[in-house]
Design a protein around this motif. Structure first.
Motif, mmCIF file in Angstrom:
data_model
loop_
_atom_site.group_PDB
_atom_site.id
_atom_site.type_symbol
_atom_site.label_atom_id
_atom_site.label_comp_id
_atom_site.label_asym_id
_atom_site.label_seq_id
_atom_site.Cartn_x
_atom_site.Cartn_y
_atom_site.Cartn_z
ATOM 1 N N SER A 17 50.584 -45.530 74.779
ATOM 2 C CA SER A 17 49.995 -46.582 74.153
ATOM 3 C C SER A 17 48.606 -45.866 73.484
ATOM 4 C CB SER A 17 49.473 -47.453 75.158
ATOM 5 O OG SER A 17 48.630 -48.626 74.616
ATOM 6 N N ASP A 18 47.908 -45.211 74.224
ATOM 7 C CA ASP A 18 46.631 -44.522 73.367
ATOM 8 C C ASP A 18 46.981 -43.700 72.292
ATOM 9 O OD1 ASP A 18 44.916 -45.495 75.462
ATOM 10 O OD2 ASP A 18 44.876 -43.621 76.492
ATOM 11 N N LYS B 161 49.739 -44.313 70.216
ATOM 12 C CA LYS B 161 49.880 -45.237 69.235
ATOM 13 C C LYS B 161 48.865 -45.980 68.621
ATOM 14 C CE LYS B 161 54.546 -46.671 71.067
ATOM 15 N NZ LYS B 161 55.357 -47.678 71.168
ATOM 16 N N ASN B 162 47.650 -46.379 69.334
ATOM 17 C CA ASN B 162 46.373 -46.687 69.027
ATOM 18 C C ASN B 162 45.692 -45.928 67.937
ATOM 19 O OD1 ASN B 162 46.561 -49.267 70.250
ATOM 20 N ND2 ASN B 162 45.640 -48.592 71.961
ATOM 21 N N GLU B 163 45.670 -44.664 68.531
ATOM 22 C CA GLU B 163 45.041 -43.663 67.693
ATOM 23 C C GLU B 163 45.745 -43.146 66.412
ATOM 24 O OE1 GLU B 163 41.784 -42.228 68.288
ATOM 25 O OE2 GLU B 163 41.841 -43.446 69.964
ATOM 26 N N THR B 164 47.087 -43.332 66.568
ATOM 27 C CA THR B 164 47.867 -43.323 65.192
ATOM 28 C C THR B 164 47.293 -44.287 64.048
ATOM 29 O OG1 THR B 164 49.604 -42.056 66.521
ATOM 30 C CG2 THR B 164 50.236 -42.802 64.234
ATOM 31 N N VAL B 165 47.593 -45.485 64.739
ATOM 32 C CA VAL B 165 47.137 -46.577 63.813
ATOM 33 C C VAL B 165 45.633 -46.395 63.249
ATOM 34 C CG1 VAL B 165 46.729 -49.040 63.673
ATOM 35 C CG2 VAL B 165 48.804 -48.191 64.996
ATOM 36 N N LYS B 166 44.946 -45.966 63.978
ATOM 37 C CA LYS B 166 43.602 -45.632 63.462
ATOM 38 C C LYS B 166 43.515 -44.576 62.262
ATOM 39 C CE LYS B 166 41.227 -46.982 67.687
ATOM 40 N NZ LYS B 166 40.284 -46.311 68.910
ATOM 41 N N GLU C 124 45.927 -43.839 60.582
ATOM 42 C CA GLU C 124 46.484 -44.430 59.223
ATOM 43 C C GLU C 124 45.590 -45.290 58.437
ATOM 44 O OE1 GLU C 124 49.963 -46.533 60.736
ATOM 45 O OE2 GLU C 124 51.132 -44.634 60.969
#
Length: 132
Positions: free
Chosen positions: A18-19, A21-26, A28
């Motif tokens: 989950s972390d 994925k959140n960092e990947t979104v940030k 992007e």
């Protein structure tokens, strides 16, 4: 006991995923913003030219009129600085410096745009002459 350990490890793995994925979104979002800024910086002369044209059309002022307006504003700020007693000199000096900086940058950009358009005209004339 083993299932508790397994459940704990599974929760840690899920939290880590989950972390990530959140960092990947940030990342992007940052990447998209960097692309947008890059696009704007590549087209800054076009964008500024359009803004200048829109401003001139909306106010019916020419480039010389705008320069005069900013120069008069800078003179008013200087007059106010010398004639008005202020409690906080720091804030007033900051205001004066910001106004003068904006005036200076505006004049510099007008000079750059003038050079840019002059070069465009000269290139067009050179191309016309070289074709003949």
């Amino acid at each position: 006991m083993a299932s508790r350990k397994y459940e704990k490890l599974k929760k840690q793995k899920d939290a880590a995923i989950s972390d990530i994925k959140n960092e990947t979104v940030k990342l992007e979002v940052v990447s998209e913003e960097a692309k947008r800024v890059s696009e704007v910086s590549r087209n800054v002369s076009i964008i500024l030219g359009d803004l200048d044209k829109q401003f001139e059309q909306a106010t019916k002022l020419t480039g010389i009129d705008i320069s005069f307006l900013f120069f008069a504003t800078a003179l008013q700020c200087i007059r106010q600085y010398f004639l008005t007693p202020f409690q906080s000199i720091f804030h007033h000096n900051l205001y004066l410096l910001i106004t003068l900086y904006i005036f200076w940058e505006r004049l510099r950009m007008m000079k750059v745009m003038n050079i840019y358009y002059t070069n465009m005209i000269l290139k067009q004339e050179f191309r016309k002459k070289s074709r003949n």
